[in-house]
Write a protein that holds these residues in place. Structure first.
Motif, PDB file in Angstrom:
ATOM      1  N   MET A 192       0.823  -1.222   0.000  1.00  0.00           N
ATOM      2  CA  MET A 192       0.000   0.000   0.000  1.00  0.00           C
ATOM      3  C   MET A 192       0.855   1.269   0.000  1.00  0.00           C
ATOM      4  SD  MET A 192      -3.093  -0.957   2.596  1.00  0.00           S
ATOM      5  CE  MET A 192      -3.797   0.689   2.559  1.00  0.00           C
ATOM      6  N   PHE A 193       2.092   1.151   0.479  1.00  0.00           N
ATOM      7  CA  PHE A 193       2.967   2.329   0.521  1.00  0.00           C
ATOM      8  C   PHE A 193       3.517   2.690  -0.862  1.00  0.00           C
ATOM      9  CE2 PHE A 193       3.277   0.824   4.897  1.00  0.00           C
ATOM     10  CZ  PHE A 193       3.358   1.991   5.636  1.00  0.00           C
ATOM     11  N   ASP A 194       3.613   1.689  -1.721  1.00  0.00           N
ATOM     12  CA  ASP A 194       4.457   1.823  -2.907  1.00  0.00           C
ATOM     13  C   ASP A 194       3.798   2.499  -4.099  1.00  0.00           C
ATOM     14  OD1 ASP A 194       6.381   0.531  -1.468  1.00  0.00           O
ATOM     15  OD2 ASP A 194       5.883  -1.457  -2.272  1.00  0.00           O
ATOM     16  N   HIS A 195       4.557   3.389  -4.738  1.00  0.00           N
ATOM     17  CA  HIS A 195       4.212   3.863  -6.079  1.00  0.00           C
ATOM     18  C   HIS A 195       5.515   4.274  -6.772  1.00  0.00           C
ATOM     19  CE1 HIS A 195       2.406   5.749  -9.509  1.00  0.00           C
ATOM     20  NE2 HIS A 195       1.238   5.278  -9.115  1.00  0.00           N
ATOM     21  N   PRO A 196       5.776   3.781  -7.988  1.00  0.00           N
ATOM     22  CA  PRO A 196       7.046   4.098  -8.651  1.00  0.00           C
ATOM     23  C   PRO A 196       7.241   5.597  -8.871  1.00  0.00           C
ATOM     24  CG  PRO A 196       5.561   2.867 -10.122  1.00  0.00           C
ATOM     25  CD  PRO A 196       4.945   2.844  -8.764  1.00  0.00           C
ATOM     26  N   LEU A 197       6.133   6.338  -9.089  1.00  0.00           N
ATOM     27  CA  LEU A 197       6.271   7.789  -9.313  1.00  0.00           C
ATOM     28  C   LEU A 197       6.672   8.508  -8.025  1.00  0.00           C
ATOM     29  CD1 LEU A 197       3.266   8.606 -11.701  1.00  0.00           C
ATOM     30  CD2 LEU A 197       5.689   8.325 -12.274  1.00  0.00           C
ATOM     31  N   THR A 198       6.286   7.953  -6.880  1.00  0.00           N
ATOM     32  CA  THR A 198       6.711   8.542  -5.600  1.00  0.00           C
ATOM     33  C   THR A 198       8.220   8.372  -5.452  1.00  0.00           C
ATOM     34  OG1 THR A 198       4.577   8.014  -4.633  1.00  0.00           O
ATOM     35  CG2 THR A 198       6.367   8.475  -3.087  1.00  0.00           C
ATOM     36  N   ASP A 199       8.713   7.152  -5.738  1.00  0.00           N
ATOM     37  CA  ASP A 199      10.159   6.898  -5.622  1.00  0.00           C
ATOM     38  C   ASP A 199      10.937   7.800  -6.586  1.00  0.00           C
ATOM     39  OD1 ASP A 199       9.496   4.989  -3.802  1.00  0.00           O
ATOM     40  OD2 ASP A 199       9.641   3.310  -5.220  1.00  0.00           O
ATOM     41  N   ALA A 200      10.458   7.868  -7.834  1.00  0.00           N
ATOM     42  CA  ALA A 200      11.146   8.687  -8.843  1.00  0.00           C
ATOM     43  C   ALA A 200      11.109  10.159  -8.451  1.00  0.00           C
ATOM     44  CB  ALA A 200      10.489   8.488 -10.211  1.00  0.00           C
ATOM     45  N   GLY A 201       9.973  10.615  -7.929  1.00  0.00           N
ATOM     46  CA  GLY A 201       9.826  12.015  -7.524  1.00  0.00           C
ATOM     47  C   GLY A 201      10.779  12.386  -6.409  1.00  0.00           C
ATOM     48  N   VAL A 202      10.858  11.525  -5.391  1.00  0.00           N
ATOM     49  CA  VAL A 202      11.739  11.802  -4.251  1.00  0.00           C
ATOM     50  C   VAL A 202      13.193  11.819  -4.722  1.00  0.00           C
ATOM     51  CG1 VAL A 202      12.598  10.847  -2.067  1.00  0.00           C
ATOM     52  CG2 VAL A 202      10.136  10.900  -2.516  1.00  0.00           C
ATOM     53  N   GLU A 203      13.515  10.853  -5.595  1.00  0.00           N
ATOM     54  CA  GLU A 203      14.891  10.767  -6.110  1.00  0.00           C
ATOM     55  C   GLU A 203      15.267  12.035  -6.893  1.00  0.00           C
ATOM     56  OE1 GLU A 203      17.261   7.742  -8.990  1.00  0.00           O
ATOM     57  OE2 GLU A 203      15.589   6.890  -7.855  1.00  0.00           O
ATOM     58  N   GLN A 204      14.330  12.495  -7.724  1.00  0.00           N
ATOM     59  CA  GLN A 204      14.576  13.698  -8.531  1.00  0.00           C
ATOM     60  C   GLN A 204      14.764  14.942  -7.656  1.00  0.00           C
ATOM     61  OE1 GLN A 204      14.599  13.916 -12.194  1.00  0.00           O
ATOM     62  NE2 GLN A 204      15.650  15.761 -11.470  1.00  0.00           N
ATOM     63  N   PHE A 205      13.908  15.092  -6.630  1.00  0.00           N
ATOM     64  CA  PHE A 205      14.017  16.248  -5.721  1.00  0.00           C
ATOM     65  C   PHE A 205      15.392  16.269  -5.059  1.00  0.00           C
ATOM     66  CE2 PHE A 205       9.147  16.236  -4.929  1.00  0.00           C
ATOM     67  CZ  PHE A 205       8.946  17.046  -6.038  1.00  0.00           C
ATOM     68  N   LEU A 206      15.832  15.089  -4.592  1.00  0.00           N
ATOM     69  CA  LEU A 206      17.134  15.008  -3.902  1.00  0.00           C
ATOM     70  C   LEU A 206      18.274  15.326  -4.861  1.00  0.00           C
ATOM     71  CD1 LEU A 206      16.824  11.959  -1.488  1.00  0.00           C
ATOM     72  CD2 LEU A 206      17.062  14.385  -0.909  1.00  0.00           C
ATOM     73  N   ALA A 207      18.159  14.797  -6.096  1.00  0.00           N
ATOM     74  CA  ALA A 207      19.217  15.032  -7.087  1.00  0.00           C
ATOM     75  C   ALA A 207      19.328  16.527  -7.398  1.00  0.00           C
ATOM     76  CB  ALA A 207      18.924  14.237  -8.361  1.00  0.00           C
ATOM     77  N   ASP A 208      18.175  17.197  -7.594  1.00  0.00           N
ATOM     78  CA  ASP A 208      18.173  18.638  -7.898  1.00  0.00           C
ATOM     79  C   ASP A 208      18.752  19.430  -6.728  1.00  0.00           C
ATOM     80  OD1 ASP A 208      17.028  18.007 -10.304  1.00  0.00           O
ATOM     81  OD2 ASP A 208      14.993  18.611  -9.728  1.00  0.00           O
TER      82      ASP A 208
END
Ligand code: E4P
Length: 216
Positions: A192-208
């Motif tokens: 229920m926690f998981d969504h690939p767009l959430t993981d990608a979004g968090v990763e992108q924010f950190l990278a920026d």
């Protein structure tokens, strides 16, 4: 909607409860057998870990035996709910237990008529096993929806636990039809926690953030 874990595995229950979103636990004889531990020991440990309602099932199939076992099991901890199968003898036992203030979970429910009888008999909870109906080509969620409709139409206090959930979609459907609770395996709760767009979004924010050399 409340979330219950459907397991007797204490480490899963400990982890789920540490997330702050687990409201209770349901066990059944198969779950307890799988732990290889004594029934009372495992139920008492679960009740210590989870302050919410913890369902533990009787083994007798006679009303008198169920009542005796329910009295015993409910004395183990203040948050115990005794699971009673919705067979005739179980329905007969429910009003007696209800009059004694023992909380009950009418279990192994596969029809709306069984749910109606359980509510009339004073069950605290009703557990339609939706996934097991799906497995034989029926529509488990339709049963849950019928029970929601009947209970709200007649204002029964019995809470509906959508049980034998097989995937996160069952949880979503249960919430959409207004079931009070879904009980689920630990792996379904994790999904229920998981969504690939959430993981990608968090990763992108950190990278920026890191690329800009920012800090708190
Ligand atoms: C519910 O209270 C039962 O323990 C459970 O949901 C049974 O589900 P199963 O079909 O996964 O055994």
């Amino acid at each position: 909607m409340k979330i219950f874990l459907d397991t007797a595995h204490v480490e899963e229950i400990r982890t789920g409860c540490s997330w702050g979103i687990v409201d209770g636990v349901t066990t059944n004889p198969s779950h307890v057998a799988a732990t290889g531990r004594p029934f009372r020991e495992v139920v008492e440990e679960i009740c210590d870990i989870c302050p919410g309602p913890v369902s533990a099932e009787v083994i007798s199939t006679e009303a008198e035996g169920m009542i005796e076992q329910a009295r015993e099991v409910s004395s183990w901890a203040p948050n115990i709910v005794v699971k009673i199968p919705v067979i005739k003898e179980g329905i007969k036992a429910l009003p007696v237990l209800s009059a004694e203030g023992i909380k009950t979970n009418a279990t192994v429910c596969f029809s709306a008529n069984q749910a109606l009888l359980a509510a009339k008999a004073g069950a605290t909870y009703i557990s339609p096993f939706v996934g097991r109906l799906d497995a034989i080509g029926h529509d488990g969620m339709q049963l849950a929806e019928e029970i929601v409709q009947i209970y709200s139409q007649y204002d029964f206090d019995t809470e509906i636990i959508v049980a034998a959930a097989r995937h996160p979609l069952h949880v979503l459907q249960a919430a959409l039809i207004g079931a009070h609770i879904t009980t689920m395996r630990f792996d379904i709760l994790e999904q229920m926690f998981d969504h690939p767009l959430t993981d990608a979004g968090v990763e992108q924010f950190l990278a920026d953030w890191n690329a800009a050399g920012l800090s708190l």
